[in-house]
Design an enzyme around this catalytic site. Structure first.
Site, PDB file in Angstrom:
ATOM      1  CD  GLN A 131      -2.836   1.096   2.454  1.00 29.58           C
ATOM      2  OE1 GLN A 131      -2.958   0.061   3.095  1.00 29.58           O
ATOM      3  NE2 GLN A 131      -3.495   2.196   2.763  1.00 29.58           N
ATOM      4  CB  CYS A 137      -6.157  -0.613   3.755  1.00 34.22           C
ATOM      5  SG  CYS A 137      -7.406   0.155   4.826  1.00 34.22           S
ATOM      6  CG  HIS A 292      -5.215  -1.536   8.271  1.00 40.12           C
ATOM      7  ND1 HIS A 292      -5.095  -0.775   7.131  1.00 40.12           N
ATOM      8  CD2 HIS A 292      -4.294  -2.546   8.137  1.00 40.12           C
ATOM      9  CE1 HIS A 292      -4.147  -1.272   6.362  1.00 40.12           C
ATOM     10  NE2 HIS A 292      -3.657  -2.351   6.945  1.00 40.12           N
ATOM     11  CG  ASN A 316      -1.006  -4.837   7.211  1.00 35.50           C
ATOM     12  OD1 ASN A 316      -1.597  -4.078   6.449  1.00 35.50           O
ATOM     13  ND2 ASN A 316      -0.379  -4.399   8.297  1.00 35.50           N
ATOM     14  CD1 TRP A 318      -0.747  -0.503   5.181  1.00 37.18           C
ATOM     15  CD2 TRP A 318       0.316  -0.583   7.154  1.00 37.18           C
ATOM     16  NE1 TRP A 318      -1.334   0.425   6.005  1.00 37.18           N
ATOM     17  CE2 TRP A 318      -0.703   0.401   7.225  1.00 37.18           C
ATOM     18  CE3 TRP A 318       1.107  -0.807   8.277  1.00 37.18           C
ATOM     19  CZ2 TRP A 318      -0.933   1.157   8.372  1.00 37.18           C
ATOM     20  CZ3 TRP A 318       0.866  -0.057   9.417  1.00 37.18           C
ATOM     21  CH2 TRP A 318      -0.139   0.918   9.463  1.00 37.18           C
TER      22      TRP A 318
END
Length: 704
Positions: A131, A137, A292, A316, A318
């Site tokens: 990300q 997200c 998130h 995740n 990220w």
């Protein structure tokens, strides 16, 4: 036992026939590899699946035709520049960044960034995604789940493009919007701020599918700014055209574990999110990020200590940042897990993916999101032969039909709004049988418009209101257990604005007949009224068969591993090897051409489902294996026979060192026993002995 071949014909008893057949062909490599479900198999790349080659009713966003525009650019020697979504701050959005930073944005093509860029390298994976500065997200979590389900992925990411052949700076991607698939064309100029990607950036520097797909989604939504904050549920639907349901983990349904199991088994897309909208992107000491969205990439029960442990795998977007509690990478819980199982499941890297227990999952996360073409995540309990059908209705809210601002009166809704009737003929009191999804559509020039508060009532015909659901989201979806009867759905809104809506009513069918004359479609469901979406053998066959409408051993291996190894009990004995699938194919190959036709596969499918049911039923201690006594009972349940000597040979041939047989070995063993038994009976014509020539015998044992 004498199995030597004599020059002249030899008399064979049925016992000798079966003994020879059982010991002849290799069916499964030994091992106890844990393969819990297809959600745990990693990326599929661009393998041929026989999935949809085209989409029904595909619309061109902004009337842009990808093939025509690319051909025009190639003929003129130009790189495409998209005037409808230009390399300009308007495409970013006025409020995503401060004005001074907005004017520092630079747009660069992948060919300016890398000497040898690729759209895709080594398949499509969630680990390709990291990300960027934009808070999307919610979209990336859905995209991460999409990479695990290639039957949907190939819809969104067309294969007819890249940087190597016919490159003209133009790409296209597809999304489902309000009942139709839309083809979105973009140029490949990507936004950078201070030399860094503003948008999602790939983990591999010269792989660009995540950044380009995100740009296409931003165009569809109106700007990159409109990706900054959103609903995971919306993205799941946009990437699949399916139906999604949200489950509160703070007040979970009593059958949450069964829902998760059914979702994993039926290859659903899954995600989850944490609470904390006012503390968004705050990472707690335990590694979980507040406000998130995450992807659920696997769920499985594993042997642990003296019982079983239900663990969930989460990723995740990220691309880093993981849970630090029990079952995380390097946690002591993994020391109590069988080494082979630990090796298969644990990926000890800082890649954003981690395991956690089901209990911790419910403690740390607030919402679970599950999506599929039809609500297969509600397929638990008595589910054999269960399918879903869908009715679709598109209509318009107008001020005369709305219930009025802040007026939730059911009577008003019923009297002024259209009613849509459906009939529930029967039901299973153990499982849900109706899902209703209502979606509001904003006008095409109102991408920034806020959602209305919408909902629906359910009433019995000529009776009182039974249910009422309202939410300030793009779509409101809920599931029900309704007894037989006639019902009406009444869509409502609390606003006096004119908006179009899409209503879909999914109903579970318990009496589906596989001989129905409704032809199965190899394409993803387009919500055709009353369209059956099921896992019948015809639909499965078409998903995996090649262009010649046949399945070879490699395709059969992929099919068996992805379709039949969904249950944790059937997966503990290992996966179907290529050799085992060659053996299975040979047993069913009536034409002896190395492929299975639809008719031949139908025979195999019925046997496979039968033996899966028998295996699960006879595995009384739920170990994932059958011992000798359980195998004997399973053979009897199947209507076959095996004396003690044959039983000993079967366990010796197909069992492990502990004389146990896992599901895949059990299937190979039983298919061979069944096929050879019936072959003998057909040749014998009721006698207990047959005469075969050496050529006949060799033909039988060397291929089958």
């Amino acid at each position: 036992m004498d199995t030597s071949i004599q020059p002249s014909a030899e008399k064979l008893t049925i016992s000798k026939w079966c003994h020879a057949a059982i010991t002849e062909i290799s069916c499964q490599e030994r091992g106890t590899m844990l393969a819990p479900s297809s959600t745990l198999t990693l990326e599929q790349g661009w393998q041929k699946t026989g999935a949809m080659e085209s989409l029904q009713n595909l619309k061109k966003f902004n009337n842009q035709d990808f093939s025509h525009l690319r051909a025009l650019c190639l003929s003129q020697g130009l790189l495409f520049e998209d005037d409808t979504f230009p390399a300009h701050v308007n495409s970013i959005g006025p409020n995503l960044l401060p004005k001074d930073k907005l004017h520092q944005i630079q747009w660069k093509r992948p060919t300016e960034l890398q000497r040898n860029p690729y759209l895709i390298m080594d398949g499509v994976s969630r680990f390709d995604i990291m990300q960027g500065e934009i808070g999307d997200c919610w979209m990336l979590a859905a995209l991460g789940s999409l990479t695990l389900q290639k039957q949907f992925l190939e819809n969104v990411l067309p294969k007819d493009q890249g940087f190597q052949d016919n490159y003209a700076g133009i790409f296209h991607f597809r999304f489902w919007q309000y009942g139709d698939w839309v083809d979105v064309v973009i140029d490949d100029r990507l936004p950078f701020l201070n030399g860094r990607y503003l948008s999602v950036h790939p983990r591999t520097s010269n792989e660009f599918w995540p950044s380009l797909l995100e740009k296409a989604y931003a165009k569809l939504r109106g700007s990159y700014q409109n990706l900054h904050g959103g609903y995971l549920s919306d993205a799941l639907v946009d990437l699949t055209g399916g139906v999604q349901v949200q489950f509160s983990l703070k007040d979970p349904p009593p059958d949450l574990e069964e829902i998760l199991k059914a979702a994993a088994k039926s290859q659903c897309l899954m995600g989850c999110s944490t609470s904390g909208q006012l503390r968004r992107n705050i990472e707690l000491k335990n590694g979980i990020v507040q406000g998130h969205a995450y992807t659920i990439t696997g769920t499985v029960k594993i042997p642990y200590k003296n019982g079983w442990k239900h663990i969930i795998r989460i990723w995740n977007p990220w691309g880093h940042g993981e849970w630090k509690g029990p079952w995380s990478d390097g946690s002591p819980q993994w020391d109590r897990v069988e080494p082979k199982c630990r090796e298969d499941l644990l990926r000890n890297k800082d890649d954003g993916e981690f395991w956690m227990s089901c209990e911790n999952f419910q403690e740390q996360f607030s919402w679970l999101y599950i999506c599929n073409s039809t609500p297969t995540f509600l397929n638990f309990g008595d589910q054999h032969g269960t399918t879903w059908s869908v009715d679709r209705h598109i209509s318009l809210w107008s001020p005369a039909l709305a219930t009025g601002r802040n007026n939730y009166s059911p009577a008003g809704a019923v009297s002024t709004n259209p009613q849509y009737f459906f009939k529930v003929p029967d039901y299973d009191p153990k499982t849900y049988n109706v899902v209703i999804s209502l979606m509001q559509k904003h006008a095409e020039d109102m991408q920034d418009a806020k959602n209305l508060k919408i909902g629906f009532f359910i009433t019995m015909k000529d009776s009182k209101v039974l249910k009422q659901i309202f939410s300030l989201t793009r779509d409101v979806t809920s599931y029900f257990l309704l007894s037989p009867g006639t019902y009406a759905v009444v869509p409502t809104t609390t606003e006096d604005q004119e908006f179009e809506f899409l209503l879909r009513i999914f109903m579970k069918n318990h009496d589906y007949n596989e001989t129905s004359n409704v032809p199965p479609s190899p394409e993803l469901p387009m919500d055709v009224p009353r369209q059956n979406q099921d896992r019948s053998y015809k639909a499965v066959f078409l998903r995996y068969a090649g262009q010649d409408s046949a399945i070879d051993a490699s395709q059969l291996q992929q099919l068996l591993n992805e379709v039949f190894l969904q249950d944790e009990m059937t997966s503990l004995g290992g996966r179907f090897s290529f050799d085992s699938c060659r053996g299975i194919l040979a047993l069913m190959d009536l034409n002896s051409n190395g492929q299975l036709t639809l008719q031949e596969f139908g025979i195999l499918w019925r046997s496979l489902t039968k033996y899966m049911d028998i295996f699960i039923m006879e595995d009384r201690n739920h170990s994932g294996f059958l011992d000798v006594s359980e195998l004997k009972s399973a053979i009897q349940t199947a209507g076959l026979a095996a004396d003690e000597q044959l039983l000993r040979l079967m366990v010796l041939r197909y069992g492990d060192a502990a004389r146990r047989i896992g599901f895949t070995d059990f299937v190979c063993c039983m298919l061979r026993l069944e096929t050879m038994t019936y072959a003998f009976q057909n040749l014998a014509g009721g006698r207990s002995q047959i005469l075969v020539t050496a050529k006949e015998w060799l033909t039988l044992v060397m291929y089958t």
